[in-house]
Design an enzyme around this catalytic site. Structure first.
Site, mmCIF file in Angstrom:
data_model
loop_
_atom_site.group_PDB
_atom_site.id
_atom_site.type_symbol
_atom_site.label_atom_id
_atom_site.label_comp_id
_atom_site.label_asym_id
_atom_site.label_seq_id
_atom_site.Cartn_x
_atom_site.Cartn_y
_atom_site.Cartn_z
ATOM 1 C CG HIS A 1 5.473 6.013 1.115
ATOM 2 N ND1 HIS A 1 7.503 6.464 0.839
ATOM 3 C CD2 HIS A 1 5.369 7.513 0.556
ATOM 4 C CE1 HIS A 1 7.506 7.506 0.634
ATOM 5 N NE2 HIS A 1 6.696 8.029 -0.213
ATOM 6 C CE LYS B 1 -5.212 -17.808 8.085
ATOM 7 N NZ LYS B 1 -3.579 -18.586 9.101
ATOM 8 C CD GLU C 1 1.540 -17.578 2.438
ATOM 9 O OE1 GLU C 1 2.250 -17.208 3.553
ATOM 10 O OE2 GLU C 1 1.362 -18.422 2.517
#
Ligand code: ARG
Length: 482
Positions: free
Chosen positions: A157, A284, A291
């Site tokens: 979870h 970044k 992705e």
């Protein structure tokens, strides 16, 4: 306008230019040129064996096919003037070999021809996919070996659950991908049948020696029902299903790694060579490759739905809708292999030693289940033990403490079963060591699993090498016809 229509007798009016462009398949099936030439060469050998063409004609055809192959491979063929790869081969053959070329389609249809081409291509695609999966599995094993005893949190979870070995975590992906490999091996056997002899839909009107053709084209069996042969694409569905399962596994693996690489988790480091920066935010380091694999998995799964829907409403036997299958097949094949290969390269350079790794199991009460197990071993029932530990954890959360910080006197307030050995029992190492089931995360279980998986990987390699011998090689097949 395109040249020579092989079906020009019946249709009198010149084709509508837009319809002609719309119905062509050469832009896609040109990729099957080698398969089409190989299938045609075998078919011509078959025609000679039943006396439809003479030996001289066969040799002219074979020589012509060789020239077409060289022309295509030299980049000199003009694909744009043909409707499909079958027309190209037949018409080019006519230019080179003359009259014998007119006999090459005797008792054959483009309907059984295209399935033959596709199956030859598919068998190679399966092998290539298996090779990529094998290399991927090998990398997973190497990484698991390197990180054999490194511990980090397992999540359920998306909440910290229990400590687990990184190696055990990695081997969970070994299982997923090994299953895909097993399915691909089945897929190979299922698609290993000769379609020729089916003709347009009811069989060939000539005594085509399907046994000989199967042998030449290295199919282990012959197709059983002509209508099924020309009208089914189960083999494409099975393959795309395998691609989708591989992409599903990759997508989840990517998602894990993207999360573990975040500043917040800081459990791993993805090598910079597989990341990109931002055009505006100087700080970044984005995990784009992972992705994109996650994104491409959506496309491949979409392909699985597309192929189902493509076939869903079709009446029996061949329908032109089926022409669209190759776009879906080839796209799934290329995207999946590319994703597997690049993922393997990313994985190789992942460092499972992020900033938070050493302390990652210290918080989150991941020892709670072990604490309950401790009480059970001392004589408490599991349900009571669960309740007792739950209440102790509530107390710890209130006081901002960890279980190990509580003195024995405090613990005894909750249960008389607590003794001083409790503190050792709830250490991360003890938690790992306790999971001794064969599928569990103890070091000994994982070591056994690793050596078992290594053997499985070697066996897979042997199986793949065996499949390689089951692909027809044009040059070998025609070597005696000179
Ligand atoms: N281009 C077709 C395909 O890719 C093969 C030819 C089918 N036959 C026909 N009569 N149009 O499926």
């Amino acid at each position: 306008m395109k040249k020579d229509k092989i079906w020009k007798g019946r249709i009198k009016s010149p084709p509508d230019i837009i319809a002609e462009k719309f119905t062509q398949s050469i832009t896609i099936d040109r990729q099957l040129y080698r398969e089409d030439i190989t299938g045609t060469a075998a078919y011509a050998i078959g025609l000679e064996s039943i006396g439809i063409i003479s030996k001289t004609e066969l040799i002219e055809i074979i020589n012509g096919l060789k020239k077409i192959l060289s022309k295509i491979e030299a980049g000199d063929a003009d694909f744009s003037v043909y409707e499909d790869i079958h027309s190209l081969v037949e018409c080019e053959l006519l230019k080179i070999a003359g009259e014998p070329a007119r006999k090459v389609h005797t008792g054959r249809s483009r309907n059984d021809q295209i399935v033959t081409d596709e199956l030859i291509m598919l068998k190679q695609a399966i092998i290539e996919m298996l090779q990529s999966i094998h290399a991927f599995l090998d990398e997973v094993l190497t990484k698991a070996q390197e990180n054999l005893t490194t511990v980090f949190p397992a999540y359920t979870h998306m909440q910290k659950a229990q400590p687990v070995l990184v190696s055990h975590y990695l081997l969970s992906y070994f299982e997923k991908f090994f299953r895909v490999a097993s399915k691909l091996l089945i897929c190979f056997e299922d698609c290993d049948f000769l379609p020729l002899g089916a003709g347009a839909c009811t069989g060939s009107g000539y005594p085509v020696d399907t046994g000989l053709l199967a042998k030449l084209l290295k199919f282990s069996k012959t197709g059983k029902n002509s209508m099924d042969i020309v009208g089914s694409r189960d083999f494409i569905i099975d393959f795309i299903y395998c691609c989708s399962m591989a992409m599903l596994g990759l997508s989840r693996f990517c998602e894990d790694l993207i999360l573990y690489n975040t500043f917040e988790f800081s459990l791993i480091n993805i090598d910079e060579s597989f990341c990109t920066g931002s055009s505006i935010m100087p700080q970044k380091k984005n995990p784009d490759v992972l992705e994109l694999i996650r994104g491409k998995s959506a496309l491949v799964t979409g392909n699985l739905i597309q192929i189902f829907i493509l076939l869903k409403g079709l009446p029996s036997a061949y329908n032109s809708d089926m022409q669209e299958d190759k776009k879906i097949f080839l796209n799934s094949y290329r995207e999946t292999i590319e994703s597997l290969n690049i993922f393997k390269a990313v994985l190789k350079k992942i460092d499972f030693n992020g900033k938070n790794m050493p302390g990652s199991c210290k918080t989150g009460f991941m020892e709670a289940t072990d604490a309950a197990d401790y009480l059970v071993k001392k004589g408490e029932s599991f349900r009571n033990a669960h309740n007792i530990i739950g209440r102790i954890i509530r107390y710890c959360i209130d006081k901002n403490l960890q279980l190990k910080d509580l003195p024995l006197e405090k613990l005894i307030e909750y249960s008389q079963y607590f003794e001083s050995d409790f503190y050792n029992y709830i250490r991360t190492e003890s938690s790992i060591a306790a999971k001794e089931t064969a599928c569990g995360t103890s070091v000994s279980s994982v070591k056994k699993m690793l050596s078992y998986d290594k053997k499985k990987t070697d066996r897979l390699k042997t199986a793949i090498d065996g499949l390689n011998k089951r692909i027809p090689v044009l040059e070998e097949m025609i070597s005696e016809y000179k």
